[in-house]
Design a protein around this motif. Structure first.
Motif, short mmCIF file in Angstrom:
data_model
loop_
_atom_site.label_atom_id
_atom_site.label_comp_id
_atom_site.label_asym_id
_atom_site.label_seq_id
_atom_site.Cartn_x
_atom_site.Cartn_y
_atom_site.Cartn_z
N ILE B 237 -7.38 2.45 3.62
CA ILE B 237 -6.08 2.67 4.28
C ILE B 237 -6.02 1.95 5.63
O ILE B 237 -5.00 1.39 6.00
CB ILE B 237 -5.83 4.18 4.47
CG1 ILE B 237 -5.75 4.89 3.13
CG2 ILE B 237 -4.60 4.42 5.34
CD1 ILE B 237 -4.41 4.98 2.50
N PHE B 238 -7.14 1.96 6.35
CA PHE B 238 -7.10 1.39 7.70
C PHE B 238 -7.39 -0.11 7.74
O PHE B 238 -7.25 -0.74 8.77
CB PHE B 238 -8.03 2.15 8.65
CG PHE B 238 -7.41 3.43 9.12
CD1 PHE B 238 -6.61 3.45 10.25
CD2 PHE B 238 -7.57 4.60 8.39
CE1 PHE B 238 -6.02 4.62 10.67
CE2 PHE B 238 -6.97 5.78 8.80
CZ PHE B 238 -6.18 5.79 9.94
N ILE B 239 -7.84 -0.66 6.62
CA ILE B 239 -8.06 -2.12 6.62
C ILE B 239 -7.02 -2.79 5.74
O ILE B 239 -6.44 -3.80 6.11
CB ILE B 239 -9.49 -2.47 6.17
CG1 ILE B 239 -10.48 -2.00 7.24
CG2 ILE B 239 -9.63 -3.98 5.97
CD1 ILE B 239 -11.93 -2.19 6.89
N LYS B 240 -6.74 -2.17 4.60
CA LYS B 240 -5.80 -2.81 3.70
C LYS B 240 -4.94 -1.78 2.97
O LYS B 240 -5.17 -1.51 1.80
CB LYS B 240 -6.58 -3.66 2.70
CG LYS B 240 -5.70 -4.63 1.98
CD LYS B 240 -6.43 -5.17 0.77
CE LYS B 240 -5.43 -5.82 -0.15
NZ LYS B 240 -5.98 -6.00 -1.48
N PRO B 241 -3.97 -1.21 3.67
CA PRO B 241 -3.10 -0.24 2.99
C PRO B 241 -2.25 -0.96 1.94
O PRO B 241 -1.95 -2.14 2.10
CB PRO B 241 -2.24 0.31 4.12
CG PRO B 241 -2.28 -0.74 5.19
CD PRO B 241 -3.60 -1.43 5.06
N LYS B 244 3.77 -0.83 2.38
CA LYS B 244 4.22 -1.42 3.64
C LYS B 244 4.55 -0.34 4.68
O LYS B 244 4.36 -0.55 5.88
CB LYS B 244 5.45 -2.28 3.37
CG LYS B 244 5.85 -3.11 4.57
CD LYS B 244 7.00 -4.02 4.25
CE LYS B 244 7.61 -4.58 5.52
NZ LYS B 244 8.05 -3.56 6.48
N GLU B 247 1.35 0.65 6.27
CA GLU B 247 0.98 -0.47 7.15
C GLU B 247 1.74 -0.38 8.48
O GLU B 247 1.17 -0.45 9.56
CB GLU B 247 1.32 -1.77 6.41
CG GLU B 247 1.32 -3.02 7.25
CD GLU B 247 -0.05 -3.67 7.33
OE1 GLU B 247 -0.79 -3.63 6.34
OE2 GLU B 247 -0.36 -4.22 8.40
N ASP B 248 3.06 -0.22 8.39
CA ASP B 248 3.88 -0.19 9.60
C ASP B 248 3.51 1.00 10.48
O ASP B 248 3.46 0.89 11.70
CB ASP B 248 5.37 -0.11 9.23
CG ASP B 248 5.91 -1.48 8.81
OD1 ASP B 248 5.18 -2.47 8.99
OD2 ASP B 248 7.03 -1.55 8.30
N ILE B 250 0.53 2.74 10.63
CA ILE B 250 -0.79 2.70 11.28
C ILE B 250 -0.96 1.51 12.22
O ILE B 250 -1.82 1.52 13.08
CB ILE B 250 -1.97 2.77 10.29
CG1 ILE B 250 -2.01 1.55 9.39
CG2 ILE B 250 -1.98 4.03 9.49
CD1 ILE B 250 -3.31 1.50 8.63
N THR B 251 -0.12 0.49 12.07
CA THR B 251 -0.21 -0.61 13.03
C THR B 251 0.77 -0.41 14.18
O THR B 251 0.87 -1.23 15.08
CB THR B 251 0.06 -1.98 12.37
OG1 THR B 251 1.35 -1.95 11.76
CG2 THR B 251 -0.98 -2.31 11.34
N GLY B 252 1.53 0.69 14.13
CA GLY B 252 2.45 0.97 15.22
C GLY B 252 3.68 0.09 15.21
O GLY B 252 4.15 -0.34 16.26
N ARG B 253 4.19 -0.20 14.00
CA ARG B 253 5.39 -1.03 13.92
C ARG B 253 6.60 -0.16 13.62
O ARG B 253 6.48 0.93 13.09
CB ARG B 253 5.25 -2.08 12.83
CG ARG B 253 4.33 -3.22 13.21
CD ARG B 253 4.28 -4.24 12.10
NE ARG B 253 3.71 -5.50 12.53
CZ ARG B 253 2.41 -5.76 12.55
NH1 ARG B 253 1.55 -4.84 12.16
NH2 ARG B 253 1.97 -6.93 12.95
#
Lengths: 236, 255
Positions: B237-241, B244, B247-248, B250-253
């Motif tokens: 989950i933290f390297i390759k969710p 999308k 992804e958004d 956990i990357t703070g998007r």
């Protein structure tokens, strides 16, 4: 890679700057390789000098980018695609720096040949040909990074096989050459080291392309060919 | 590196819906809970992660108008015919703010056992000590067991609450943002404790701190608007969710 912006615009700026610094370093290294090929063709000593001098700039950029990555990890704890990007960049700059080193080796080889009163281009078109191919690989691996295009990166990886094959055939030619005329040995050895440097440039471009695939898709495709071969051999 | 063996299933949500009156808070949640693993539930506020967590100890049963559909399957733990009181004995819970009872340190830990009818002093002494040791607070409180629990520091109170939850020998521990009111040192102590506890209990933890989820959990579930968007190994989950939206988040998007 998500096209959405981060909640922190500062984070977006940091990542954007990091990427453009990598491309700047890539452009510089690409120019070094191009100049090395020109020097090989023409025996132009100013180019040789320029290539050797540009090394400092490339090294400084490598250090600066690594430093930026360390800061970004410490301050932002990037995850997922951001993490892969930063991780990939750290590896890409190492390969870029090595490509610069190889360009320098080519330049020095050219200088040695010229100082012996000869022209490297007298020794056949083979090296020039793979050098153009390796340069194309460098250029496309950087394009693939700029566009985050994994299909393009995979094309670069496939192209490396041709460079390797051609390198082997150049080695065979040079060996024949040396056997036929012992006076050519010194220059042939220099040509050989130039060809080896070119082949290494192709390898580093391939590595960059592999890092791009990891950044984009999260797939680690390194060493697959070799591992598969080793597996088959151990089974046989 | 994570080992490749498939973990055994401790519980499993199957098409779980939950309603606060008319408001649907959980939508068709399907998720495995693996035995003796830590599963982190992450997602923005109001996504339903605490609601989901509280379904595991039937805390929602306490309020009228709440309604479940679907099920949480489990090895003999959460069947409909099991008494919610029994469920809560076997499913411990720790909240965001430490909530010791206004009693002595000893009585806080002994409380669940006394409710169960255990009044033998030797048994209580033994079990209280073990729970306090397991919660990594025994050395700090062994000489002050009769003191009032609310006099402890926040981090100690939280570990006391964990000891209280452990005293009844639960199979599943639920943590609802257990460190959001604690400083980094106390947080690290709780995280270390979670790491030790998973040798014998299964843990579900709700956290707003993504780095915490990454640090402590084996599996991570991302929830959004009452839905389970993605469940997988924390490393993945933290390297390759895959999704999308994960992804958004956990990357703070911005989605």
């Amino acid at each position: 890679m998500s096209e959405n912006v981060h909640l922190s615009s500062q984070f977006d700026e940091d990542l954007g700057r990091l990427r453009s610094n990598v491309l700047q370093m890539g452009g510089l290294v690409e120019t070094q390789v191009m100049a090395a090929i020109e020097a090989y063709k023409t025996g132009d000593m100013t180019r040789v000098k320029n290539i050797i001098e540009a090394e400092h700039t490339v090294n400084d950029l490598e250090k600066a980018i690594d430093d930026d990555c360390a800061h970004l990890i410490a301050r932002r704890q990037p995850a997922a695609s951001d993490l892969r990007l930063v991780f990939g960049i750290i590896k890409i700059v190492t390969d870029l720096e090595r490509i610069g080193d190889e360009a320098k080796k080519i330049a020095k080889g050219v200088r040695r040949i010229c100082e012996a009163g000869q022209l490297p281009s007298d020794y056949g078109a083979g090296v020039r040909h793979i050098a153009e191919a390796a340069l194309g690989m460098v250029r496309e691996s950087l394009d693939a990074f700029a566009r985050l295009d994994s299909a393009m990166a995979e094309a670069v990886i496939r192209a490396d096989v041709d460079v390797d094959t051609e390198f082997k055939s150049i080695v065979r030619q040079l060996v024949t050459h040396m056997m036929e005329d012992q006076r050519t040995i010194t220059t042939s050895i220099d040509i050989l080291s130039i060809a080896r440097a070119v082949e290494r440039i192709g390898d580093h471009a391939k590595n960059i392309a592999e890092h791009v695939v990891f950044i984009v898709d999260g797939r680690d495709i390194r060493h697959q060919g070799k591992d598969k071969k080793a597996n088959e051999e151990s089974r046989a | 590196m994570q080992s490749q063996e498939t973990p055994t299933l401790k519980a499993e949500a199957r098409n779980l819906n939950f309603f606060y009156g008319q408001m649907q808070a959980l939508k068709k949640i399907n998720m495995p809970v693996y035995d003796k693993k830590v599963t982190a539930l992450i997602g923005p506020s109001g996504c339903g992660k605490s609601t989901y967590l509280r379904s595991f100890n039937r805390m929602h049963d306490l309020y009228p108008g709440n309604r479940y559909e679907g099920e949480i399957r489990n090895t003999n733990l959460l069947a409909a015919d099991v008494d919610p009181i029994e469920v809560r004995m076997r499913v411990g819970m720790v909240f965001q703010k430490p909530n010791p009872f206004p009693k002595s340190i000893f009585e806080n830990v002994a409380y669940g056992l006394r409710v169960r009818g255990e009044n033998n002093r030797r048994v209580l002494d033994d079990k209280v000590e073990r729970a306090l040791r397991d919660a990594a607070i025994w050395e700090e409180v062994k000489d002050r067991l009769p003191e009032q629990a609310p006099n402890l520091s926040g981090g100690q109170q939280q570990r006391l609450c964990i000891a209280r939850a452990l005293a009844t020998d639960p199979e599943l521990l639920l943590f609802d943002e257990p460190t959001s009111a604690l400083d980094p040192i106390a947080t690290a102590a709780i995280e270390e404790l979670i790491h030790d506890l998973k040798k014998r209990v299964t843990i579900l933890i709700v956290t707003h701190n993504m780095q915490q989820a990454a640090r402590v959990s084996d599996y991570t579930a991302y929830m959004f608007l009452g839905e389970m968007i993605e469940f997988g190994k924390t490393d993945e989950i933290f390297i390759k969710p895959k999704d999308k939206r994960t992804e958004d988040y956990i990357t703070g998007r911005m989605g």
